[in-house]
Design an enzyme around this catalytic site. Structure first.
Site, PDB file in Angstrom:
ATOM      1  N   LYS A   1      65.237  56.234  69.477  1.00 48.84           N
ATOM      2  CA  LYS A   1      64.686  55.687  70.724  1.00 48.84           C
ATOM      3  C   LYS A   1      64.492  54.181  70.612  1.00 48.84           C
ATOM      4  O   LYS A   1      63.930  53.688  69.642  1.00 48.84           O
ATOM      5  CB  LYS A   1      63.342  56.347  71.026  1.00 48.84           C
ATOM      6  CG  LYS A   1      62.690  55.864  72.289  1.00 48.84           C
ATOM      7  CD  LYS A   1      62.244  57.007  73.148  1.00 48.84           C
ATOM      8  CE  LYS A   1      61.633  56.558  74.450  1.00 48.84           C
ATOM      9  NZ  LYS A   1      62.580  56.025  75.398  1.00 48.84           N
TER      10      LYS A   1
ATOM     11  N   GLY B   1      60.838  52.287  63.733  1.00 53.22           N
ATOM     12  CA  GLY B   1      62.005  52.422  62.860  1.00 53.22           C
ATOM     13  C   GLY B   1      63.283  51.925  63.510  1.00 53.22           C
ATOM     14  O   GLY B   1      64.125  51.284  62.858  1.00 53.22           O
ATOM     15  N   CYS B   2      63.435  52.203  64.793  1.00 59.43           N
ATOM     16  CA  CYS B   2      64.646  51.786  65.514  1.00 59.43           C
ATOM     17  C   CYS B   2      64.696  50.268  65.667  1.00 59.43           C
ATOM     18  O   CYS B   2      65.766  49.662  65.558  1.00 59.43           O
ATOM     19  CB  CYS B   2      64.703  52.488  66.867  1.00 59.43           C
ATOM     20  SG  CYS B   2      64.735  54.291  66.688  1.00 59.43           S
ATOM     21  N   THR B   3      63.549  49.670  65.883  1.00 58.83           N
ATOM     22  CA  THR B   3      63.480  48.214  65.969  1.00 58.83           C
ATOM     23  C   THR B   3      63.796  47.585  64.614  1.00 58.83           C
ATOM     24  O   THR B   3      64.557  46.612  64.527  1.00 58.83           O
ATOM     25  CB  THR B   3      62.091  47.768  66.465  1.00 58.83           C
ATOM     26  OG1 THR B   3      61.879  48.330  67.771  1.00 58.83           O
ATOM     27  CG2 THR B   3      61.971  46.265  66.523  1.00 58.83           C
TER      28      THR B   3
ATOM     29  N   ALA C   1      67.620  47.821  64.106  1.00 57.46           N
ATOM     30  CA  ALA C   1      68.336  46.879  64.961  1.00 57.46           C
ATOM     31  C   ALA C   1      68.130  45.443  64.488  1.00 57.46           C
ATOM     32  O   ALA C   1      69.078  44.648  64.450  1.00 57.46           O
ATOM     33  CB  ALA C   1      67.884  47.032  66.415  1.00 57.46           C
TER      34      ALA C   1
END
Length: 170
Positions: free
Chosen positions: A61, A66-68, A71
Site C-alpha cells: 500500500k 515499509g512501502c515508503t 520506494a
C-alpha cells in the site's frame, strides 16, 4: 475437539484471504499486458519488457512505512539504478490518484502502476492478502524474460539487491 475445529476454521478463513498463484520463475516470459500508471495512462508492459532491464517491485500500500522505505530506497539510489541500466516500475492495488499522491509526496522518479483490478499481481503470481494487498516481491526482467526473483524483497536494500542481480546478468 471443538477448539481444534474452531482454530481450523479460523485458519481457513485467514488463508482464503490470500491469492494462491505461483510467482513467475527465473526464465519465464514476462507478462504482456496493459496497466494504468499513476497518471491514469496506459503502460504497455510488453513494450517496456522487450528491451533492457526492468525492475518490477510489488508493495502492499502506498504511503505506509515499509512501502515508503522501499520506494525511497529506490529513489535515493536512482542514479545508480539507472547507471546499471534498470528501469523501475512499482506496483500496488492503489488507485491512480493514490499512486500519484505517493509519487508526488516522495518525489519518486519512476512509474507506479495502479493495479486496482489485480491483473498485474495475478500475471506475476504475486500473492495478495484479501485480494488487495500485494506481497512485497520483486522481479528483474531482461529482454522479456524474468532473470531474478526476490520473494522477500527488502525495503531497506531493494535498489542494492536489484543492482547486484543486474550485474550478475551481464
Amino acid at each position: 475437539m471443538k477448539l481444534k475445529s474452531i482454530v481450523c476454521s479460523a485458519l481457513s478463513l485467514f488463508c482464503a484471504g490470500f491469492s494462491s498463484a505461483s510467482p513467475l520463475e527465473v526464465g519465464a516470459d514476462a507478462p504482456k499486458l496493459i496497466a494504468k500508471d499513476q497518471d491514469g495512462k496506459d503502460v504497455d508492459l510488453a513494450a517496456k519488457f522487450a528491451r533492457g532491464l526492468t525492475l518490477v517491485y510489488f508493495y502492499p500500500k502506498s504511503d505506509t512505512p515499509g512501502c515508503t522505505k522501499q520506494a525511497c530506497n529506490l529513489r535515493d539510489a536512482f542514479e545508480n539504478v539507472r547507471a546499471a541500466g534498470i528501469e523501475v516500475i512499482g506496483v500496488s492495488a492503489d488507485k491512480p490518484t493514490q499512486q500519484k499522491a505517493f509519487a508526488s509526496k516522495y518525489q519518486l522518479p519512476f512509474t507506479l502502476l495502479a493495479d486496482s483490478d489485480a491483473k498485474v499481481m495475478q500475471a506475476f503470481g504475486v500473492p495478495a492478502r484479501a485480494g488487495r494487498f500485494a506481497a512485497r516481491q520483486s522481479f528483474l526482467i531482461k529482454d522479456g524474460k524474468v532473470i531474478w526473483v526476490d520473494l522477500k524483497a527488502s525495503p531497506a536494500s531493494q535498489s542494492q539487491d536489484a543492482i547486484a542481480a543486474a550485474a550478475k546478468a551481464k
